[in-house]
Design a protein around this motif. Sequence first.
Motif, PDB file in Angstrom:
ATOM      1  N   UNK A 240      44.690   9.503  53.442  1.00 55.82           N
ATOM      2  CA  UNK A 240      45.023   8.812  52.208  1.00 55.82           C
ATOM      3  C   UNK A 240      44.281   9.362  51.001  1.00 55.82           C
ATOM      4  N   UNK A 241      43.068   9.875  51.200  1.00 56.05           N
ATOM      5  CA  UNK A 241      42.263  10.362  50.091  1.00 56.05           C
ATOM      6  C   UNK A 241      41.785  11.774  50.393  1.00 56.05           C
ATOM      7  N   UNK A 242      41.671  12.562  49.344  1.00 55.11           N
ATOM      8  CA  UNK A 242      41.190  13.917  49.525  1.00 55.11           C
ATOM      9  C   UNK A 242      39.671  13.933  49.533  1.00 55.11           C
ATOM     10  N   UNK A 243      39.119  14.920  50.182  1.00 55.04           N
ATOM     11  CA  UNK A 243      37.671  15.078  50.270  1.00 55.04           C
ATOM     12  C   UNK A 243      37.205  15.938  49.096  1.00 55.04           C
ATOM     13  N   UNK A 244      36.474  15.315  48.164  1.00 50.17           N
ATOM     14  CA  UNK A 244      36.000  16.020  46.977  1.00 50.17           C
ATOM     15  C   UNK A 244      34.588  16.567  47.142  1.00 50.17           C
ATOM     16  N   UNK A 245      34.041  16.507  48.354  1.00 47.59           N
ATOM     17  CA  UNK A 245      32.706  17.060  48.561  1.00 47.59           C
ATOM     18  C   UNK A 245      32.742  18.576  48.372  1.00 47.59           C
ATOM     19  N   UNK A 246      31.678  19.094  47.798  1.00 45.13           N
ATOM     20  CA  UNK A 246      31.604  20.520  47.492  1.00 45.13           C
ATOM     21  C   UNK A 246      30.612  21.172  48.442  1.00 45.13           C
ATOM     22  N   UNK A 247      31.059  22.148  49.181  1.00 45.96           N
ATOM     23  CA  UNK A 247      30.220  22.860  50.138  1.00 45.96           C
ATOM     24  C   UNK A 247      29.619  24.099  49.483  1.00 45.96           C
ATOM     25  N   UNK A 248      28.575  24.670  50.098  1.00 44.36           N
ATOM     26  CA  UNK A 248      28.037  25.939  49.565  1.00 44.36           C
ATOM     27  C   UNK A 248      29.108  27.017  49.466  1.00 44.36           C
ATOM     28  N   UNK A 249      30.040  27.034  50.419  1.00 43.26           N
ATOM     29  CA  UNK A 249      31.114  28.033  50.364  1.00 43.26           C
ATOM     30  C   UNK A 249      31.984  27.827  49.119  1.00 43.26           C
ATOM     31  N   UNK A 250      32.210  26.556  48.744  1.00 40.48           N
ATOM     32  CA  UNK A 250      32.994  26.280  47.533  1.00 40.48           C
ATOM     33  C   UNK A 250      32.275  26.798  46.291  1.00 40.48           C
ATOM     34  N   UNK A 251      30.961  26.550  46.228  1.00 39.40           N
ATOM     35  CA  UNK A 251      30.185  26.998  45.066  1.00 39.40           C
ATOM     36  C   UNK A 251      30.186  28.516  44.979  1.00 39.40           C
ATOM     37  N   UNK A 252      29.985  29.176  46.118  1.00 45.44           N
ATOM     38  CA  UNK A 252      29.985  30.639  46.119  1.00 45.44           C
ATOM     39  C   UNK A 252      31.342  31.186  45.697  1.00 45.44           C
ATOM     40  N   UNK A 253      32.410  30.538  46.163  1.00 46.41           N
ATOM     41  CA  UNK A 253      33.747  30.988  45.769  1.00 46.41           C
ATOM     42  C   UNK A 253      33.953  30.839  44.266  1.00 46.41           C
ATOM     43  N   UNK A 254      33.450  29.736  43.696  1.00 49.59           N
ATOM     44  CA  UNK A 254      33.589  29.533  42.258  1.00 49.59           C
ATOM     45  C   UNK A 254      32.766  30.549  41.472  1.00 49.59           C
ATOM     46  N   UNK A 255      31.550  30.859  41.947  1.00 45.81           N
ATOM     47  CA  UNK A 255      30.732  31.844  41.235  1.00 45.81           C
ATOM     48  C   UNK A 255      31.342  33.240  41.336  1.00 45.81           C
ATOM     49  N   UNK A 256      31.937  33.560  42.476  1.00 41.68           N
ATOM     50  CA  UNK A 256      32.605  34.853  42.612  1.00 41.68           C
ATOM     51  C   UNK A 256      33.800  34.946  41.667  1.00 41.68           C
ATOM     52  N   UNK A 257      34.554  33.846  41.560  1.00 44.75           N
ATOM     53  CA  UNK A 257      35.680  33.824  40.627  1.00 44.75           C
ATOM     54  C   UNK A 257      35.183  33.952  39.194  1.00 44.75           C
ATOM     55  N   UNK A 258      34.061  33.293  38.890  1.00 36.81           N
ATOM     56  CA  UNK A 258      33.489  33.397  37.549  1.00 36.81           C
ATOM     57  C   UNK A 258      33.032  34.802  37.223  1.00 36.81           C
ATOM     58  N   UNK A 259      32.440  35.478  38.220  1.00 45.52           N
ATOM     59  CA  UNK A 259      32.006  36.857  38.008  1.00 45.52           C
ATOM     60  C   UNK A 259      33.196  37.787  37.814  1.00 45.52           C
TER      61      UNK A 259
END
Length: 439
Positions: free
Chosen positions: A173-192
């Motif tokens: 019913x609800x999505x999981x909005x928790x952010x894992x280290x892998x999510x953060x690394x993926x975002x920083x790679x996209x930012x770079x």
Amino acid sequence: MSLTASHSLLLLALLILLSAFFSLAEIALAASRPVKLRQMADEGNAEALRVIAIQENPGHYFTVVQIGMNALAILGGIVGEGLLSPPFERLLAAWLSAEQATTLAFVASFVLTTSLFIVVTDLIPKQVAMAVPEQLAIRVIGPMRLLTTLLKPLVLVYAWLVGGVIALLKLPKQRDDSITPEDILAMTQAGAQSGTLAASEQQVIENIFELETRTLPSAMTHRDSIVYFLIDDPDALIRSRIADEPYSAYPVCDGGIDHIVGYVTIKDLFQRVLGDQPISLADPGLLRKPLVVPDRLTLAEVLKQFRQAGETFALIVNEYSLVVGLISLNDVMSIVMGDMVSPWYEEQIVRRDENSWLIDGVTPIQDVRRALEIDSVPHEDEYETLAGFLMTMLRRVPKRTDSVTWGGYTFEVMDVDSYRIDQVMVTRTAAPGAGEAQG
């Protein structure tokens, strides 16, 4: 064009615009990043808080969207058919029979109306909403909340039906909005990659997360390289060693490296030298109690122990209480701020040409993988160094000229000193293949 046709055209345009609004509202909410919304909320945007609240329980919001989109699509089809069919029918009547002209006119009006809805109410709004979801979400949240209130009785009926079906089928019913280290690394790679984050900044962030997985042997000064004093060393020897090999701290031992009695800092020794006082390591006022940690700790764990003990220096022992190395706070921080490799990386891994490297046997296996761009090596949790990799693959102590092939590279032992692997020649092979050991 008659007045009725003009009204129908305006009504069709209005239905298309309203449908586009609902499509945009749907994607904007779904694509909005909670981290970005919280940042906007911290900057004083109250609408961002409302979007976050609806993301946590979006059922009623999406019910209103679907009611609006489906109702508008049906009305648009009716209005479009009434508006477009007569002109098409008059045009086709010159070549076809009345029945055929009516049928083809209906088909043509249906295709044109559907195409307008697909392009204007679906594709364009969704692409725009995916590009700037947070900004659009906070703009549409006010009208959507008003519509949710106005359509609340109908929304509750649909919500009850949907909730029953979801519960019956045991769907999430609800999505999981928790952010894992892998999510953060993926975002920083996209930012770079996009240029919003400097490559060096992205590397530092990646290095910090890797502290959780790297163990002490990958960054420590190894046992054979530790500079230490014996407790009965004379003053002249201590002064000479300080001059030849200056470090921030020195272990003090009784008879050998495995019998540590304390450590002495270069600051305390310099105070004695500058004060023209004799240096005696037997002086209890000079020795400090060392921090001793097991060799299976990660770099993140040793940082925590440094903070708790108020120390910047630690001796590392194995399960048999034998000293295997030494690590300082500077060693860990140089890894964080550098390329996530040992401070002596340039000496340990030397690139000879485009397809070959000369690597020291004690080089941490993570550094070897990074230099060679190898994704993984077999049984990586069983060893720390390149020498350990070779021993694991060969299942014996390597000898000179022994080689191992793995991941498109050949690792050949070039020099062995008393069972210690000094140098390994790594050569890129023509065709990467499965790993195999060769004696």
